[in-house]
Design an enzyme around this catalytic site. Structure first.
Site, mmCIF file in Angstrom:
data_model
loop_
_atom_site.group_PDB
_atom_site.id
_atom_site.type_symbol
_atom_site.label_atom_id
_atom_site.label_comp_id
_atom_site.label_asym_id
_atom_site.label_seq_id
_atom_site.Cartn_x
_atom_site.Cartn_y
_atom_site.Cartn_z
ATOM 1 N N TYR A 1 0.837 -1.221 0.000
ATOM 2 C CA TYR A 1 0.000 0.000 0.000
ATOM 3 C C TYR A 1 0.867 1.265 0.000
ATOM 4 C CZ TYR A 1 -3.911 -3.103 0.256
ATOM 5 O OH TYR A 1 -4.817 -4.084 -0.066
ATOM 6 N N SER B 1 -16.243 -4.739 -13.129
ATOM 7 C CA SER B 1 -16.613 -6.052 -13.655
ATOM 8 C C SER B 1 -17.868 -6.588 -12.965
ATOM 9 C CB SER B 1 -15.455 -7.032 -13.450
ATOM 10 O OG SER B 1 -15.106 -7.069 -12.082
ATOM 11 N N GLN C 1 -15.597 2.009 -5.885
ATOM 12 C CA GLN C 1 -14.929 0.859 -5.260
ATOM 13 C C GLN C 1 -13.440 1.138 -5.183
ATOM 14 O OE1 GLN C 1 -16.647 -3.005 -7.029
ATOM 15 N NE2 GLN C 1 -17.293 -1.418 -8.429
ATOM 16 N N ASN C 2 -13.026 2.260 -5.749
ATOM 17 C CA ASN C 2 -11.589 2.554 -5.831
ATOM 18 C C ASN C 2 -11.071 3.181 -4.539
ATOM 19 O OD1 ASN C 2 -11.800 1.613 -8.373
ATOM 20 N ND2 ASN C 2 -11.770 3.623 -9.364
ATOM 21 N N VAL C 3 -9.818 2.879 -4.262
ATOM 22 C CA VAL C 3 -9.200 3.426 -3.065
ATOM 23 C C VAL C 3 -8.321 4.630 -3.421
ATOM 24 C CG1 VAL C 3 -9.327 1.248 -1.815
ATOM 25 C CG2 VAL C 3 -7.293 1.737 -3.204
ATOM 26 N N ASP C 4 -8.265 4.977 -4.718
ATOM 27 C CA ASP C 4 -7.512 6.174 -5.115
ATOM 28 C C ASP C 4 -8.368 7.417 -4.873
ATOM 29 O OD1 ASP C 4 -9.125 6.925 -7.474
ATOM 30 O OD2 ASP C 4 -8.289 5.152 -8.445
ATOM 31 N N HIS D 1 -14.621 0.917 -0.460
ATOM 32 C CA HIS D 1 -13.531 0.022 -0.046
ATOM 33 C C HIS D 1 -12.359 0.746 0.619
ATOM 34 C CE1 HIS D 1 -15.183 -2.993 -3.220
ATOM 35 N NE2 HIS D 1 -15.888 -2.976 -2.110
HETATM 36 N N1 LIG Z 1 -7.852 2.453 -8.637
HETATM 37 C C1 LIG Z 1 -8.161 1.715 -7.562
HETATM 38 O O1 LIG Z 1 -8.410 2.251 -6.494
HETATM 39 C C2 LIG Z 1 -8.230 0.217 -7.701
HETATM 40 C C3 LIG Z 1 -7.472 -0.452 -8.646
HETATM 41 C C4 LIG Z 1 -7.562 -1.840 -8.716
HETATM 42 C C5 LIG Z 1 -8.452 -2.534 -7.876
HETATM 43 N N2 LIG Z 1 -9.199 -1.868 -6.971
HETATM 44 C C6 LIG Z 1 -10.137 -2.651 -6.103
HETATM 45 O O2 LIG Z 1 -10.352 -3.906 -6.702
HETATM 46 C C7 LIG Z 1 -11.713 -4.349 -6.701
HETATM 47 C C8 LIG Z 1 -12.020 -4.789 -8.132
HETATM 48 O O3 LIG Z 1 -13.352 -4.587 -8.560
HETATM 49 P P1 LIG Z 1 -13.686 -3.631 -9.803
HETATM 50 O O4 LIG Z 1 -14.998 -4.087 -10.355
HETATM 51 O O5 LIG Z 1 -13.528 -2.223 -9.373
HETATM 52 O O6 LIG Z 1 -12.524 -3.894 -10.834
HETATM 53 P P2 LIG Z 1 -12.197 -5.127 -11.740
HETATM 54 O O7 LIG Z 1 -10.703 -5.163 -11.890
HETATM 55 O O8 LIG Z 1 -12.882 -6.360 -11.305
HETATM 56 O O9 LIG Z 1 -12.867 -4.704 -13.130
HETATM 57 C C9 LIG Z 1 -12.394 -3.630 -13.871
HETATM 58 C C10 LIG Z 1 -13.323 -3.404 -15.026
HETATM 59 O O10 LIG Z 1 -12.845 -2.246 -15.706
HETATM 60 C C11 LIG Z 1 -12.873 -2.481 -17.087
HETATM 61 N N3 LIG Z 1 -11.894 -1.596 -17.727
HETATM 62 C C12 LIG Z 1 -10.597 -1.815 -18.014
HETATM 63 N N4 LIG Z 1 -10.032 -0.722 -18.580
HETATM 64 C C13 LIG Z 1 -11.007 0.212 -18.640
HETATM 65 C C14 LIG Z 1 -11.060 1.559 -19.099
HETATM 66 N N5 LIG Z 1 -9.974 2.158 -19.609
HETATM 67 N N6 LIG Z 1 -12.231 2.228 -18.999
HETATM 68 C C15 LIG Z 1 -13.335 1.639 -18.468
HETATM 69 N N7 LIG Z 1 -13.355 0.360 -18.022
HETATM 70 C C16 LIG Z 1 -12.195 -0.332 -18.099
HETATM 71 C C17 LIG Z 1 -12.596 -3.955 -17.252
HETATM 72 O O11 LIG Z 1 -13.079 -4.431 -18.501
HETATM 73 C C18 LIG Z 1 -13.348 -4.551 -16.047
HETATM 74 O O12 LIG Z 1 -14.676 -4.868 -16.382
HETATM 75 C C19 LIG Z 1 -12.484 -3.189 -6.228
HETATM 76 O O13 LIG Z 1 -13.036 -3.598 -5.061
HETATM 77 C C20 LIG Z 1 -11.475 -2.060 -5.963
HETATM 78 O O14 LIG Z 1 -11.561 -1.677 -4.602
HETATM 79 C C21 LIG Z 1 -9.099 -0.501 -6.856
#
Ligand SMILES: NC(=O)c1ccc[n+]([C@@H]2O[C@H](COP(=O)([O-])OP(=O)(O)OC[C@H]3O[C@@H](n4cnc5c(N)ncnc54)[C@H](O)[C@@H]3O)[C@@H](O)[C@H]2O)c1
Length: 237
Positions: free
Chosen positions: A57, A178, A90-93, A108
Site C-alpha cells: 500500500y 466487472s 470501489q476505488n481506493v484512489d 472500499h
Molecule cells: N484504482 C483503484 O483504487 C483500484 C485499482 C484496482 C483494484 N481496486 C479494487 O479492486 C476491486 C475490483 O473490482 P472492480 O470491479 O472495481 O474492478 P475489476 O478489476 O474487477 O474490473 C475492472 C473493469 O474495468 C474495465 N476496464 C478496463 N479498462 C477500462 C477503461 N480504460 N475504462 C473503463 N473500463 C475499463 C474492465 O473491462 C473490467 O470490467 C475493487 O473492489 C477495488 O476496490 C481498486
C-alpha cells in the site's frame, strides 16, 4: 443549488482509473497477476505478514501521488454543473476528488487514510496523505494502525448509505467495474424500475437478468463523453 437538478448516481470501479495508470485487478497485467489476493488484500494476509502488505500500500500511495485524473473523472466532475452527482466508488484512489467531484463514497476505503486495527467502521480513520506507513505503527493512544482499506472478508460499512443513494437515483451509471465484487456489485438491485441506467466498459459485463442498461462498450474517457452528450441532450435544454 441541487434542488432542481436530477440526481445522477455513478458506481465506479478500477476501470475508470486505468487510463490514469492505475492497474485494474483482473485485466491482463492487473495486480492479481503479480500478487495473490490473500497476501495483499485480506485481513489474514495483514496479520500474517504486515510488512509485505504495508509496503504494497505504501507503493500504491507513491503511485497515487503522481497520478492524474483522466477525462472520465473530469467529465463526471463537470456534470455537477447540470446534475446532482453522487459517486460511489470501489476505488481506493482519490482521482475523483482530484478531478473536483464533491460527493464521493469510498466503499472500499482510501489509500490516503489509516485507522486503528479495531476500528471496523473506519470512524477513526485519519488522513496520512501520501506518506509511507510503518508496519508496526501506533497512534498517540498506542493503538496499532493499518491502511484504511476494506479487505476481502471484511464488512463494507458504507454499503447501506450507497444503497440509499442508488434507490434515490434519477439516472444511474456503472463505469469500469466487472460487477463481480460483492456487496458493491449487488447495488444494481437497489435501482428503482424504469431508472435510466448506463454501463460503460470496453469489455462485456454481465448484469442481472431483468435490468436494462444503455451499454457503451468504450474506455471511460470516450464512454463518459458519449454519456455526457446524451444526458445533456435529454435532460438539459
Ligand atoms: N484504482 C483503484 O483504487 C483500484 C485499482 C484496482 C483494484 N481496486 C479494487 O479492486 C476491486 C475490483 O473490482 P472492480 O470491479 O472495481 O474492478 P475489476 O478489476 O474487477 O474490473 C475492472 C473493469 O474495468 C474495465 N476496464 C478496463 N479498462 C477500462 C477503461 N480504460 N475504462 C473503463 N473500463 C475499463 C474492465 O473491462 C473490467 O470490467 C475493487 O473492489 C477495488 O476496490 C481498486
Amino acid at each position: 443549488m441541487t434542488e432542481n437538478k436530477k440526481r445522477l448516481v455513478v458506481l465506479t470501479g478500477a476501470g475508470i482509473s486505468a487510463e490514469s495508470g492505475f492497474k485494474t485487478f483482473r485485466d491482463s497485467g492487473g495486480l492479481w497477476e503479480t500478487y495473490s489476493v490473500e497476501d495483499v488484500a485480506s485481513i489474514q494476509g495483514w496479520y500474517r505478514n504486515p510488512k509485505l502488505m504495508t509496503d504494497f500500500y505504501n507503493d500504491l500511495r507513491v503511485q497515487l501521488e503522481h497520478a492524474q485524473p483522466n477525462e472520465g473523472h473530469k467529465i463526471l466532475s463537470e456534470l455537477q454543473e447540470y446534475f446532482d452527482v453522487r459517486i460511489i466508488t470501489q476505488n481506493v484512489d482519490n482521482l475523483h476528488e482530484k478531478a473536483g467531484s464533491k460527493y464521493v463514497i469510498h466503499l472500499h476505503g482510501e489509500l490516503t487514510k489509516a485507522r486503528p486495527v479495531n476500528d471496523d467502521d473506519g470512524l477513526r480513520a485519519v488522513d496520512i496523505g501520501y506518506r509511507k506507513m510503518e508496519y508496526d505503527e501506533r497512534d498517540s493512544e498506542g493503538e496499532l494502525m493499518r491502511p484504511h482499506i476494506v479487505w476481502f472478508g471484511e464488512s463494507v460499512p458504507l454499503i447501506s448509505e450507497a444503497a440509499r443513494q442508488v434507490r434515490n437515483a434519477d439516472i444511474f451509471a456503472v463505469i469500469g467495474s466487472s460487477l463481480v465484487v460483492y456487496p458493491a456489485a449487488g447495488l444494481v438491485h437497489d435501482l428503482r424500475g424504469g431508472t435510466k441506467a448506463y454501463l460503460i466498459d470496453p469489455k462485456e459485463v454481465s448484469v442481472p437478468v431483468g435490468l436494462k442498461f444503455r451499454v457503451i462498450r468504450e474506455v471511460a474517457s470516450k464512454g463518459c463523453a458519449i454519456m455526457r452528450d446524451e444526458l445533456l441532450k435529454e435532460f438539459v435544454s
